[in-house]
Design a protein around this motif. Sequence first.
Motif, PDB file in Angstrom:
ATOM      1  N   ARG A   1      15.785  -6.874 -50.256  1.00  0.00           N
ATOM      2  CA  ARG A   1      16.339  -7.478 -51.473  1.00  0.00           C
ATOM      3  C   ARG A   1      17.722  -6.933 -51.838  1.00  0.00           C
ATOM      4  N   LEU A   2      18.205  -6.000 -51.045  1.00  0.00           N
ATOM      5  CA  LEU A   2      19.521  -5.435 -51.321  1.00  0.00           C
ATOM      6  C   LEU A   2      20.608  -6.284 -50.672  1.00  0.00           C
ATOM      7  N   ASP A   3      21.690  -6.472 -51.389  1.00  0.00           N
ATOM      8  CA  ASP A   3      22.836  -7.216 -50.876  1.00  0.00           C
ATOM      9  C   ASP A   3      23.952  -6.216 -50.568  1.00  0.00           C
ATOM     10  N   PRO A   4      24.365  -6.110 -49.303  1.00  0.00           N
ATOM     11  CA  PRO A   4      25.407  -5.136 -48.952  1.00  0.00           C
ATOM     12  C   PRO A   4      26.709  -5.322 -49.737  1.00  0.00           C
ATOM     13  N   VAL A   5      27.005  -6.545 -50.115  1.00  0.00           N
ATOM     14  CA  VAL A   5      28.254  -6.816 -50.831  1.00  0.00           C
ATOM     15  C   VAL A   5      28.233  -6.216 -52.236  1.00  0.00           C
ATOM     16  N   SER A   6      27.070  -6.211 -52.864  1.00  0.00           N
ATOM     17  CA  SER A   6      26.998  -5.722 -54.240  1.00  0.00           C
ATOM     18  C   SER A   6      26.604  -4.241 -54.337  1.00  0.00           C
ATOM     19  N   CYS A   7      26.354  -3.597 -53.206  1.00  0.00           N
ATOM     20  CA  CYS A   7      25.988  -2.174 -53.210  1.00  0.00           C
ATOM     21  C   CYS A   7      27.202  -1.325 -52.825  1.00  0.00           C
ATOM     22  N   PHE A   8      27.163  -0.057 -53.247  1.00  0.00           N
ATOM     23  CA  PHE A   8      28.250   0.872 -52.938  1.00  0.00           C
ATOM     24  C   PHE A   8      27.700   2.155 -52.323  1.00  0.00           C
ATOM     25  N   GLY A   9      28.541   2.825 -51.559  1.00  0.00           N
ATOM     26  CA  GLY A   9      28.198   4.127 -50.983  1.00  0.00           C
ATOM     27  C   GLY A   9      26.995   4.070 -50.061  1.00  0.00           C
TER      28      GLY A   9
ATOM     29  N   ALA B   1      25.153   1.253 -47.120  1.00  0.00           N
ATOM     30  CA  ALA B   1      24.748   1.510 -45.738  1.00  0.00           C
ATOM     31  C   ALA B   1      23.286   1.112 -45.532  1.00  0.00           C
ATOM     32  N   LEU B   2      22.430   1.443 -46.482  1.00  0.00           N
ATOM     33  CA  LEU B   2      21.022   1.052 -46.378  1.00  0.00           C
ATOM     34  C   LEU B   2      20.865  -0.459 -46.449  1.00  0.00           C
ATOM     35  N   ALA B   3      21.628  -1.097 -47.342  1.00  0.00           N
ATOM     36  CA  ALA B   3      21.529  -2.549 -47.502  1.00  0.00           C
ATOM     37  C   ALA B   3      21.931  -3.284 -46.235  1.00  0.00           C
ATOM     38  N   MET B   4      22.755  -2.660 -45.403  1.00  0.00           N
ATOM     39  CA  MET B   4      23.174  -3.292 -44.148  1.00  0.00           C
ATOM     40  C   MET B   4      21.982  -3.506 -43.204  1.00  0.00           C
ATOM     41  N   PHE B   5      20.900  -2.769 -43.426  1.00  0.00           N
ATOM     42  CA  PHE B   5      19.703  -2.904 -42.595  1.00  0.00           C
ATOM     43  C   PHE B   5      18.776  -4.026 -43.070  1.00  0.00           C
ATOM     44  N   SER B   6      19.083  -4.635 -44.203  1.00  0.00           N
ATOM     45  CA  SER B   6      18.219  -5.663 -44.780  1.00  0.00           C
ATOM     46  C   SER B   6      17.816  -6.701 -43.737  1.00  0.00           C
ATOM     47  N   CYS B   7      16.523  -6.983 -43.680  1.00  0.00           N
ATOM     48  CA  CYS B   7      16.026  -7.945 -42.693  1.00  0.00           C
ATOM     49  C   CYS B   7      16.335  -9.380 -43.096  1.00  0.00           C
ATOM     50  N   GLN B   8      16.963  -9.581 -44.240  1.00  0.00           N
ATOM     51  CA  GLN B   8      17.400 -10.915 -44.632  1.00  0.00           C
ATOM     52  C   GLN B   8      18.374 -11.479 -43.599  1.00  0.00           C
ATOM     53  N   ARG B   9      19.104 -10.596 -42.936  1.00  0.00           N
ATOM     54  CA  ARG B   9      20.085 -11.009 -41.925  1.00  0.00           C
ATOM     55  C   ARG B   9      19.525 -10.848 -40.511  1.00  0.00           C
ATOM     56  N   GLY B  10      18.257 -10.533 -40.382  1.00  0.00           N
ATOM     57  CA  GLY B  10      17.658 -10.277 -39.074  1.00  0.00           C
ATOM     58  C   GLY B  10      17.550  -8.775 -38.847  1.00  0.00           C
TER      59      GLY B  10
END
Length: 168
Positions: free
Chosen positions: A121-129, A133-142
């Motif tokens: 549920r994390l969006d890399p664009v709206s997260c910082f620091g 980095a953790l949001a980049m692992f979101s399975c929303q993008r595979g």
Amino acid sequence: MRELSFVMHVATAAVLVWLAVMDVRSRRLPNVWVLAVGLLFFANALVVRLPFADVAFHVGTAAFVLLVGAGLFALRMVGGGDAKLAAAISLWTGAATLPATLMLVSLVGLVVALLGLATRRLDPVSCFGPMRALAMFSCQRGVPYGVALAAGGGAAILLPVLVPLLKH
């Protein structure tokens, strides 16, 4: 000879780290970097004077892994880059250590998949620091399974040259 082989193993691990970063960021494993993993195997085989029969056996193992990967890709179970990277890593491991390598890859893959679910549920664009980095692992993008291949494969490639150093 031994030092140059060590450098090639470390260079391969560095390329795998770079591929993992690229997979997390863009969910892509560029062919040129996957090819570098394979070419470093052949360069290392020349340096250590690996017999032709052994090289052929490693190539056969990689061809088998690529064939299985192509089948999984056709079934949309893995990405094409993942299939190619698995084959390139199996060039290094050969058939003898392939099961152990696949076990390492699977264990890291489990962690990557769980991380992807935990951050879905994390969006890399709206997260910082660190959260970004953790949001980049979101399975929303595979699932960036290249990370698992790089970590497990990198360990399998580095351990044979690191263990003797640790014994001294």
